[in-house]
Design a protein around this motif. Sequence first.
Motif, short mmCIF file in Angstrom:
data_model
loop_
_atom_site.label_atom_id
_atom_site.label_comp_id
_atom_site.label_asym_id
_atom_site.label_seq_id
_atom_site.Cartn_x
_atom_site.Cartn_y
_atom_site.Cartn_z
N VAL A 129 24.87 -16.72 84.88
CA VAL A 129 24.19 -16.87 83.59
C VAL A 129 23.82 -15.49 83.04
N ILE A 130 23.25 -14.65 83.90
CA ILE A 130 22.87 -13.29 83.48
C ILE A 130 24.12 -12.49 83.13
N SER A 131 25.18 -12.69 83.89
CA SER A 131 26.44 -11.99 83.62
C SER A 131 27.00 -12.38 82.25
N ALA A 132 26.96 -13.68 81.94
CA ALA A 132 27.51 -14.16 80.67
C ALA A 132 26.68 -13.72 79.47
N LEU A 133 25.35 -13.73 79.61
CA LEU A 133 24.48 -13.47 78.47
C LEU A 133 24.12 -12.01 78.29
N GLN A 134 24.06 -11.26 79.40
CA GLN A 134 23.63 -9.87 79.30
C GLN A 134 24.65 -8.86 79.82
N GLY A 135 25.74 -9.36 80.41
CA GLY A 135 26.75 -8.47 80.96
C GLY A 135 26.28 -7.72 82.21
N ASP A 136 25.22 -8.22 82.84
CA ASP A 136 24.65 -7.58 84.03
C ASP A 136 25.12 -8.35 85.27
N ASN A 137 25.87 -7.69 86.14
CA ASN A 137 26.42 -8.34 87.34
C ASN A 137 25.66 -7.99 88.61
N THR A 138 24.46 -7.44 88.48
CA THR A 138 23.70 -7.01 89.66
C THR A 138 23.48 -8.15 90.64
N PHE A 139 23.04 -9.31 90.13
CA PHE A 139 22.78 -10.45 91.00
C PHE A 139 24.06 -10.90 91.71
N LEU A 140 25.16 -10.93 90.98
CA LEU A 140 26.42 -11.39 91.56
C LEU A 140 26.96 -10.40 92.59
N PHE A 141 26.81 -9.11 92.33
CA PHE A 141 27.27 -8.11 93.30
C PHE A 141 26.43 -8.18 94.58
N THR A 142 25.14 -8.44 94.42
CA THR A 142 24.28 -8.61 95.60
C THR A 142 24.70 -9.85 96.38
N ASN A 143 24.94 -10.93 95.65
CA ASN A 143 25.39 -12.17 96.29
C ASN A 143 26.73 -11.96 96.99
N ALA A 144 27.60 -11.17 96.37
CA ALA A 144 28.91 -10.88 96.96
C ALA A 144 28.77 -10.18 98.30
N THR A 145 27.81 -9.25 98.38
CA THR A 145 27.58 -8.54 99.64
C THR A 145 27.09 -9.48 100.73
N LEU A 146 26.17 -10.38 100.34
CA LEU A 146 25.68 -11.37 101.30
C LEU A 146 26.82 -12.28 101.77
N ASP A 147 27.63 -12.72 100.82
CA ASP A 147 28.73 -13.64 101.15
C ASP A 147 29.81 -12.97 101.99
N LEU A 148 29.96 -11.66 101.85
CA LEU A 148 30.93 -10.93 102.66
C LEU A 148 30.59 -11.07 104.14
N VAL A 149 29.31 -10.90 104.45
CA VAL A 149 28.86 -11.02 105.85
C VAL A 149 28.99 -12.47 106.32
N THR A 150 28.52 -13.40 105.48
CA THR A 150 28.57 -14.82 105.85
C THR A 150 30.00 -15.30 106.04
N ALA A 151 30.90 -14.86 105.15
CA ALA A 151 32.31 -15.27 105.24
C ALA A 151 32.95 -14.74 106.52
N THR A 152 32.54 -13.56 106.93
CA THR A 152 33.07 -12.99 108.17
C THR A 152 32.70 -13.87 109.36
N ILE A 153 31.47 -14.35 109.36
CA ILE A 153 31.00 -15.23 110.44
C ILE A 153 31.75 -16.56 110.41
N PHE A 154 31.88 -17.15 109.21
CA PHE A 154 32.60 -18.42 109.09
C PHE A 154 34.07 -18.25 109.47
N GLY A 155 34.68 -17.15 109.05
CA GLY A 155 36.08 -16.90 109.35
C GLY A 155 36.33 -16.78 110.85
N SER A 156 35.40 -16.11 111.54
CA SER A 156 35.56 -15.95 112.99
C SER A 156 35.35 -17.26 113.73
#
Length: 233
Positions: free
Chosen positions: A123-150
């Motif tokens: 929502v913030i990305s669409a309305l304000q062009g700010d991807n900070t929240f999504l980039f933070t979420n991406a970092t969290l998901d990178l770690v989580t995905a590694t665990i799920f993948g293994s």
Amino acid sequence: MIGTIVNTCTIVVGTLVGVALNKGIKTRYKTILNNALGLACFGIGLNAVVTNLPKSQYPVLFVAAMAIGSVVGVALDINGRIKRYINDKSNTMKKGQSHNLADGVTTASLVYCIGPLSMLGPVISALQGDNTFLFTNATLDLVTATIFGSTYGIGMLLAAPVLFLWQGMFYCIALMSSAAVSEALMAELLIVGGLLITASGLSLLRIRDCQVLNMLPALLVPPLWFLLMWLIG
């Protein structure tokens, strides 16, 4: 939509890394990564609150939103239902009773999609062009995905398009309704969202389990309040 694309790609990369590791990530690495990401979430969330609080037209609305949203969340037992489902699947896997890919994809999709960063970020990305929240979420998901993948293997890549469609839905809805979303409403959403992200940071740091999932309905209170004010006015 670059933030959602990056978030989706991190799930793909994390899954592939997890498959390569096979035996998973050692506990000490998980702990330090959680600490680092918890501090990042805490700082980003707190910054969103401090930055937008002076812009609020209704200084106590975020208090009411957190209270009402939390009560609704507890009544629905959002936190308990999701965590019980995930724990049941994790325990089943550990006991060797099942290694069902469908269960793994469903569990991962819930973890990736249900949270303030993944829901408010597009929502913030669409309305304000700010991807900070999504980039933070991406970092969290990178770690989580590694665990799920293994744990579940290469099939966990199926969770990536689920996240893309989920965040894409929020992104498109925000774009289509952008004319109805005022700066005042965005400020209120960022205050409430910032508090939820700060609470997520506290949970990652193991300082306090704030049961953030139960607080997610709080994000609905500001839009409903502004709608009520528009109808009255």
